[in-house]
Write an enzyme that holds these catalytic residues in place. Structure first.
Site, PDB file in Angstrom:
ATOM      1  N   TYR A  83       0.821  -1.210   0.000  1.00  0.00           N
ATOM      2  CA  TYR A  83       0.000   0.000   0.000  1.00  0.00           C
ATOM      3  C   TYR A  83       0.857   1.264   0.000  1.00  0.00           C
ATOM      4  O   TYR A  83       0.382   2.345  -0.323  1.00  0.00           O
ATOM      5  CB  TYR A  83      -0.945   0.029   1.208  1.00  0.00           C
ATOM      6  CG  TYR A  83      -2.058  -1.000   1.143  1.00  0.00           C
ATOM      7  CD1 TYR A  83      -2.171  -1.874   0.069  1.00  0.00           C
ATOM      8  CD2 TYR A  83      -3.002  -1.099   2.150  1.00  0.00           C
ATOM      9  CE1 TYR A  83      -3.172  -2.820   0.009  1.00  0.00           C
ATOM     10  CE2 TYR A  83      -4.020  -2.040   2.097  1.00  0.00           C
ATOM     11  CZ  TYR A  83      -4.093  -2.903   1.026  1.00  0.00           C
ATOM     12  OH  TYR A  83      -5.099  -3.830   0.974  1.00  0.00           O
ATOM     13  N   LYS A 109       3.299 -15.282   2.081  1.00  0.00           N
ATOM     14  CA  LYS A 109       3.231 -15.996   0.794  1.00  0.00           C
ATOM     15  C   LYS A 109       4.674 -16.336   0.421  1.00  0.00           C
ATOM     16  O   LYS A 109       5.198 -15.922  -0.613  1.00  0.00           O
ATOM     17  CB  LYS A 109       2.543 -15.079  -0.241  1.00  0.00           C
ATOM     18  CG  LYS A 109       2.235 -15.738  -1.574  1.00  0.00           C
ATOM     19  CD  LYS A 109       1.123 -16.759  -1.506  1.00  0.00           C
ATOM     20  CE  LYS A 109       0.900 -17.381  -2.879  1.00  0.00           C
ATOM     21  NZ  LYS A 109       0.047 -18.599  -2.805  1.00  0.00           N
ATOM     22  N   ASP A 161      -3.130 -18.100   1.196  1.00  0.00           N
ATOM     23  CA  ASP A 161      -4.273 -18.792   0.571  1.00  0.00           C
ATOM     24  C   ASP A 161      -4.822 -19.863   1.516  1.00  0.00           C
ATOM     25  O   ASP A 161      -6.031 -20.022   1.679  1.00  0.00           O
ATOM     26  CB  ASP A 161      -3.909 -19.365  -0.807  1.00  0.00           C
ATOM     27  CG  ASP A 161      -2.493 -19.904  -0.879  1.00  0.00           C
ATOM     28  OD1 ASP A 161      -1.737 -19.784   0.104  1.00  0.00           O
ATOM     29  OD2 ASP A 161      -2.130 -20.452  -1.936  1.00  0.00           O
ATOM     30  N   ASP A 209      -5.645  -6.813   5.615  1.00  0.00           N
ATOM     31  CA  ASP A 209      -6.831  -6.096   5.166  1.00  0.00           C
ATOM     32  C   ASP A 209      -7.899  -7.103   4.725  1.00  0.00           C
ATOM     33  O   ASP A 209      -9.055  -7.069   5.153  1.00  0.00           O
ATOM     34  CB  ASP A 209      -6.410  -5.185   3.995  1.00  0.00           C
ATOM     35  CG  ASP A 209      -7.486  -4.193   3.598  1.00  0.00           C
ATOM     36  OD1 ASP A 209      -8.563  -4.197   4.210  1.00  0.00           O
ATOM     37  OD2 ASP A 209      -7.248  -3.416   2.654  1.00  0.00           O
ATOM     38  N   ASP A 225     -11.467  -8.763   7.005  1.00  0.00           N
ATOM     39  CA  ASP A 225     -12.856  -8.665   6.550  1.00  0.00           C
ATOM     40  C   ASP A 225     -13.496 -10.054   6.510  1.00  0.00           C
ATOM     41  O   ASP A 225     -14.664 -10.230   6.860  1.00  0.00           O
ATOM     42  CB  ASP A 225     -12.942  -8.040   5.144  1.00  0.00           C
ATOM     43  CG  ASP A 225     -13.023  -6.516   5.188  1.00  0.00           C
ATOM     44  OD1 ASP A 225     -12.445  -5.916   6.115  1.00  0.00           O
ATOM     45  OD2 ASP A 225     -13.656  -5.930   4.290  1.00  0.00           O
TER      46      ASP A 225
END
Ligand code: NAD
Length: 359
Positions: free
Chosen positions: A136, A187, A219, A243, A247
């Site tokens: 980001y 990852k 994943d 992020d 959620d």
């Protein structure tokens, strides 16, 4: 007297933040809540997304109570002219690197979860998300036209070891106070930043011998969260993965409207750290202005503010107990009501919470 900067922002922001302020005033008489413009509300007043006087207020405050920013009308503008710019500036300028997101399924709410009640009963985990680094913020970050005339774009995932170490420490410290397990999500099979992440987390773990650590690929973590969420205690992860995963985790509790967050930084120390407290959701334009938003996330954010910025654990507990008691009594906003149960509006739900504050 402690000053709290109240930045409600856009959409449902003002509707839910006023409930949080109401609860805060019930439990602490010596808190001065001062409102200031941010996001679209500031843009509409002809100011930048984070006006200078708003920043000055934050500078002299013990903490920020934040609503949400962003409206569809600004979505096509460049980031500098969008309400969301305020959020990134606050996080960046106050170095709020540690985003804490407690995910709890309150007794009685199991039936509102997207998962089987048996999978989420008593669920209690924390997502610790790195908030000021990663893809980001990394440079270069731009859209451009290449030499061959083709449009292209680049974002950069970038971490330095000390940035990883300080957020890892936060996760291990939380785990020490809880069930003593950290799941670090990366990852590593593809990303260089994840290789460094895993190495630094392993090194940091050596200072916390009582805490066990597991590494999961992102994943797999996304899958495990809905397969067997009870396996998690503290989830530690970088900015973008956090992020998305938080959620997903929110829906385990039945609604994104339930989830508070704390963003802590380098200012202050112990339980008197400067921080920003906000619901994890956005401005919910689809329900804004209707008075039906769930204020739980904002109210629980105020509890986190009491705990981490005002060093007032008893008041934080009172607020959390009142919310728990409200749910136990059957109070539900529309996002949580199931099977034809009557839904309370934002104010009615807050009335129940206030009435149930332990004396
Ligand atoms: P959103 O989180 O605003 O809404 C997603 C869904 O959840 C909607 O159906 C909404 O009605 C529902 N919802 C959210 N909060 C709720 C609550 N308290 N009670 C009941 N239902 C609730 O996400 P979005 O629609 O993708 O984004 C809307 C705007 O918010 C965009 O402009 C986005 O950029 C912005 N945004 C801001 C923040 C922030 O300020 N921290 C975070 C995310 C998105």
């Amino acid at each position: 007297v402690s000053t709290i900067a109240v930045l409600s922002g856009d959409g449902i922001g003002p509707e839910v933040v006023q409930c949080a302020v109401r609860v805060l005033r019930e439990v602490r008489l010596d808190v001065e809540c001062v409102e200031a413009l941010v996001g679209g509300a500031a843009l509409r007043a002809g100011k930048p997304p984070l006006p200078d006087d708003t920043r000055a207020l934050c500078d002299r405050s013990a903490a920020i109570l934040f609503g949400a920013v962003g409206l569809p009308e600004y979505d096509s503008k460049p980031l500098a002219e969008r309400p969301e710019k305020a959020l990134f500036s606050l996080r960046h300028d106050y170095e709020l690197y540690a985003n804490i997101r407690p995910v709890r399924v309150f007794p009685g709410l199991e039936g509102s979860s997207s998962l089987l009640p048996s999978l989420v009963q008593g669920l209690d985990l924390i997502v610790v998300r790195e908030l000021t680094g990663g893809i980001y913020f990394g440079q270069p970050k731009e859209r451009r036209t290449a030499a061959d005339g083709i449009e292209e774009a680049v974002d950069t995932m970038f971490y330095r070891a000390p940035e990883i170490e300080r957020i890892a420490r936060v996760a291990f410290e939380f785990a020490q106070q809880r069930r003593r397990h950290v799941t670090s999500v990366d990852k590593q099979n593809i990303l260089e930043t994840s290789g460094l992440w895993r190495q630094v987390v392993e090194q940091t773990a050596q200072s916390f011998p009582a805490v066990s650590v597991t590494h999961l690929l992102v994943d797999n973590a996304a899958m495990q969260l809905i397969r067997r969420p009870a396996q998690f205690d503290v989830i530690l992860t970088e900015n973008m993965f956090g992020d998305i995963l938080s959620d997903e985790a929110a829906m385990l509790t039945g609604s994104i409207g339930n989830l508070p967050s704390a963003s802590l930084g380098t200012r202050g120390n112990g339980n008197r750290r400067f921080g920003m407290y906000e619901p994890i959701s956005g401005t919910a334009p689809d329900i804004a202005g209707k008075g039906i938003a769930n204020p739980t996330a904002a109210i629980l954010s105020a509890a986190l503010l009491l705990r981490y910025s005002l060093d007032d654990e008893p008041a934080a507990r009172r607020v959390e107990q009142a919310v728990e008691s409200a749910f136990r009594s059957g109070a539900r906003t529309a996002d949580l009501a199931r099977g034809g149960a009557r839904a309370l509006n934002t104010t009615e739900f807050t009335d129940v919470v206030v009435a149930r504050l332990p004396r």
